[in-house]
Design an enzyme around this catalytic site. Structure first.
Site, short mmCIF file in Angstrom:
data_model
loop_
_atom_site.label_atom_id
_atom_site.label_comp_id
_atom_site.label_asym_id
_atom_site.label_seq_id
_atom_site.Cartn_x
_atom_site.Cartn_y
_atom_site.Cartn_z
N ASN A 1 1.58 3.64 1.87
CA ASN A 1 2.32 4.05 3.07
C ASN A 1 3.38 3.04 3.50
O ASN A 1 4.09 3.27 4.48
CB ASN A 1 1.36 4.31 4.22
CG ASN A 1 0.60 3.07 4.67
OD1 ASN A 1 0.63 2.03 4.00
ND2 ASN A 1 -0.09 3.18 5.79
N LYS A 2 3.51 1.94 2.75
CA LYS A 2 4.48 0.91 3.13
C LYS A 2 5.90 1.29 2.68
O LYS A 2 6.11 2.29 2.00
CB LYS A 2 4.07 -0.44 2.51
CG LYS A 2 2.73 -0.99 3.01
CD LYS A 2 2.77 -1.30 4.49
CE LYS A 2 1.60 -2.16 4.94
NZ LYS A 2 0.28 -1.55 4.79
N GLN A 3 6.85 0.43 3.06
CA GLN A 3 8.26 0.71 2.73
C GLN A 3 8.44 0.88 1.23
O GLN A 3 9.13 1.80 0.77
CB GLN A 3 9.15 -0.42 3.26
CG GLN A 3 9.31 -0.44 4.77
CD GLN A 3 8.23 -1.25 5.46
OE1 GLN A 3 7.20 -1.58 4.89
NE2 GLN A 3 8.47 -1.57 6.73
N TYR B 1 0.86 -1.20 0.00
CA TYR B 1 0.00 0.00 0.00
C TYR B 1 0.90 1.25 0.00
O TYR B 1 2.07 1.17 0.38
CB TYR B 1 -0.90 -0.06 1.24
CG TYR B 1 -2.01 0.95 1.26
CD1 TYR B 1 -3.09 0.85 0.39
CD2 TYR B 1 -1.99 2.02 2.16
CE1 TYR B 1 -4.12 1.78 0.42
CE2 TYR B 1 -3.01 2.96 2.20
CZ TYR B 1 -4.07 2.84 1.31
OH TYR B 1 -5.07 3.76 1.34
#
EC number: 2.6.1.50
Length: 366
Positions: A182-184, A180
């Site tokens: 907002n992930k790394q 998603y």
């Protein structure tokens, strides 16, 4: 002067845009070379034999539950302090999530409380590496071996994290990552199932593609399946993001260190814990503060994007209705959840933004 600092932002540059445009200039938009390349990159990075790309971490978790044959009447031990998908994936197959309270330091499942929850119906343990902090996998794997249970790693927030120098996601029978925004790393929407077991990878690969099997006709379906495929545009984004992953994780590490350096002087703030033999990949930067809701409102009113992380799963409305869960069932989870505050966090967070967040937080606390 008021500044608007978003809670999160993807690290997308010209290489990613170029890769997506190259896919758009061709004729293959699904089930193509970018998907295979992305899977190879993730498998190699994590250190597993097989990776199966899907359209979300939630889809990946669902496929894992099905691939292990977990179904109606079965129980899976997991944490109530997580995003709701880590428990919902059992419900999709009429299995039951059985919650175990968390450790107040790591915020992961409390391994000392797992064994007492194991019953003849227990089929698996599903630890969540919360905020990118790996759960105590040695103890979990020992218990799984003792009771002949599967271990499913919800590593959706932990790509790049290490536990005793082994990659999160590579420690159990099977693991899942999510991408998603907002992930790394991000593919827009997307996820990845990883495992060393060929039969599980084959099942997940078939079920993500409407139950088809490799080598069979497009209209031949060997089992119940779903459209959980990742498209070529998303995969091309993932390929470039994986090629940049060390750069991205280093930037996230630097941002976390800047926050910790500034905030360690704040007596009222409890910083994220990082223990020995742990390497964090930093999904989010979550602190704990007194009077959290008032602090949250103050920060938001001054343009600081922040969020509570997480609301306990057992207190979500449909869980209280379905299972009769209530306040007091998991006191550590509930106490932690009442004080957590995710500050703005991203790879490209600037020093100026961090300074503004910290100064505004100081005002809120005082």
């Amino acid at each position: 002067m008021k500044m608007n600092v978003p809670l999160s932002a993807p690290d997308i540059g010209p290489l990613e845009r170029q890769a997506v445009m190259q896919v758009l200039s061709g004729s293959v938009l699904s089930i193509g070379p970018q998907l295979e390349a992305f899977e190879r990159l993730v498998a190699g990075y994590v250190g597993v034999k097989y990776a199966v790309a899907v359209n979300s971490g939630t889809s990946g978790l669902h496929l894992v539950i099905r691939s292990l044959g977990i179904g109606e009447g079965d129980e899976v031990l997991t944490t109530p302090f997580s995003f709701v998908a880590s428990a919902n994936c059992m419900l999709f197959e009429r299995a039951k999530p059985v919650f175990v309270d968390i450790d107040p330091l790591t915020l992961n499942i409390d391994v000392s409380k797992i064994e007492e929850k194991i019953t003849p119906k227990t089929k698996a343990i599903l630890p969540v590496h919360v905020f990118g902090y790996p759960a105590d996998m040695r103890e979990i794997l020992d218990l799984a071996k003792k009771y002949k249970l599967y271990v499913i790693e919800d590593a959706c927030e932990a790509l790049g994290s290490r536990y005793h120098n082994k990659m999160a996601g590579s420690l159990g029978d099977i693991g899942v990552f999510a991408f998603y925004p907002n992930k790394q790393i991000t593919t827009g929407e997307g996820g990845m199932v990883v495992t060393d077991r060929s039969e599980l990878a084959d099942l997940c690969r078939s079920m993500r593609n409407q139950g088809r099997e490799e080598g069979n006709g497009w209209l031949e379906h060997c089992r119940l399946g779903y459209n959980y495929r990742m498209d070529e545009l998303s995969a091309s984004l993932g390929v470039v993001q994986m090629q940049r992953i060390d750069e991205i994780l280093n930037k996230r590490q630097a941002a976390a260190e800047k926050y910790s350096t500034r905030l360690k002087e704040f007596a009222q703030v409890e910083l994220p814990y990082v223990g020995p033999e742990i390497k964090m990949s930093w999904f989010v930067y979550v602190i704990r503060v007194p009077d959290r809701d008032r602090v949250l409102q103050y920060l938001r009113a001054r343009g600081v994007g922040c969020q509570t992380y997480f609301q306990p799963i057992h207190l979500q409305p449909f869980y209280t209705k379905m299972f009769g869960c209530q306040k007091g069932n998991f006191p550590v989870t509930e106490k932690v959840a009442s004080s957590t505050l995710a500050l703005p966090f991203a790879s490209n967070l600037t020093d100026e933004q961090i300074d503004y967040v910290v100064e505004t937080l100081a005002e809120a606390l005082n």
